[in-house]
Write a protein that holds these residues in place. Structure first.
Motif, short mmCIF file in Angstrom:
data_model
loop_
_atom_site.label_atom_id
_atom_site.label_comp_id
_atom_site.label_asym_id
_atom_site.label_seq_id
_atom_site.Cartn_x
_atom_site.Cartn_y
_atom_site.Cartn_z
N UNK A 119 21.55 -56.88 20.97
CA UNK A 119 22.48 -56.23 19.61
C UNK A 119 21.53 -56.60 18.45
N UNK A 120 21.48 -57.97 18.31
CA UNK A 120 21.22 -58.78 16.80
C UNK A 120 20.38 -58.40 16.39
N UNK A 121 18.87 -58.08 17.95
CA UNK A 121 17.73 -57.41 17.65
C UNK A 121 17.75 -55.98 17.35
N UNK A 122 18.56 -55.44 17.64
CA UNK A 122 18.79 -54.12 17.67
C UNK A 122 19.21 -54.00 16.63
N UNK A 123 19.85 -54.98 15.88
CA UNK A 123 20.56 -54.33 14.01
C UNK A 123 19.64 -54.84 13.44
N UNK A 124 18.52 -55.97 13.58
CA UNK A 124 17.71 -56.24 12.89
C UNK A 124 16.35 -55.08 12.76
N UNK A 125 16.27 -54.14 14.42
CA UNK A 125 15.00 -53.18 13.74
C UNK A 125 16.15 -51.89 13.19
N UNK A 126 17.46 -52.16 12.98
CA UNK A 126 18.08 -50.69 12.66
C UNK A 126 17.30 -51.00 10.77
N UNK A 127 18.14 -52.57 11.03
CA UNK A 127 17.40 -53.14 9.68
C UNK A 127 16.30 -52.90 8.67
N UNK A 128 14.97 -52.62 9.72
CA UNK A 128 14.13 -52.90 8.75
C UNK A 128 13.62 -51.82 9.13
N UNK A 129 14.20 -50.65 9.84
CA UNK A 129 13.51 -49.19 9.22
C UNK A 129 14.41 -49.15 8.19
N UNK A 130 15.62 -49.15 8.20
CA UNK A 130 16.48 -48.92 7.18
C UNK A 130 15.59 -49.83 5.61
N UNK A 131 15.54 -50.10 5.55
CA UNK A 131 13.78 -51.36 4.28
C UNK A 131 12.92 -50.11 4.07
N UNK A 132 12.18 -49.57 5.18
CA UNK A 132 10.90 -49.09 5.29
C UNK A 132 11.39 -47.16 4.34
N UNK A 133 12.38 -47.22 5.04
CA UNK A 133 13.16 -45.25 4.37
C UNK A 133 13.14 -45.58 3.17
#
Length: 133
Positions: A119-133
């Motif tokens: 769950x934490x890794x997936x949350x980090x992935x979402x955060x990472x993608x949000x920062x890239x957009x």
């Protein structure tokens, strides 16, 4: 500590050969000691070796699961995360989660740890993608 573990590994290899379940733990332990010392490339090599040997041992014995392999996958996920390889961390932890679910079910503490990390890794992935957009 690493030197002592490597000596233990050499002795265990001499006594049991490489295709023995205890070797998986030895490689895993050395990998995590290296991780603790921030030697990430060496840690990755040792943890991959734990997974490789464990898989070979258990395929030969026609057993599809060993808790040490699941732990090695979870540990290498931590190394990947430290290296900035988030997708690899998600994939490795996913293997650990899959193995734990198959053998001990969702309620087991080892499975719960993998679920929480996933769950934490997936949350980090979402955060990472949000920062890239």
């Amino acid at each position: 500590a690493i030197k002592m573990r490597k000596m233990s590994l050499a002795s265990t290899l001499k006594h049991h050969g490489e295709r023995h379940p205890v070797i998986v733990s030895e490689y895993n332990n050395i990998g995590m000691l290296l991780f603790d010392q921030d030697k990430l490339e060496e840690a990755t090599m040792m943890l991959n070796k734990a997974i490789e040997v464990g898989t070979a041992v258990h395929m030969a014995r026609r057993v599809d699961y060993d808790p040490h392999i699941a732990i090695a996958y979870r540990n290498i996920a931590a190394v990947y995360l430290e290296q900035g390889r988030l997708q690899d961390a998600i994939d490795a932890n996913g293997e650990s989660l899959k193995m734990n679910r198959r053998l001990v079910g969702d309620e087991h503490p080892q499975t719960q740890v993998s679920i929480g990390l996933h769950r934490r890794y997936l949350e980090m992935l979402v955060e990472q993608r949000n920062r890239q957009n």
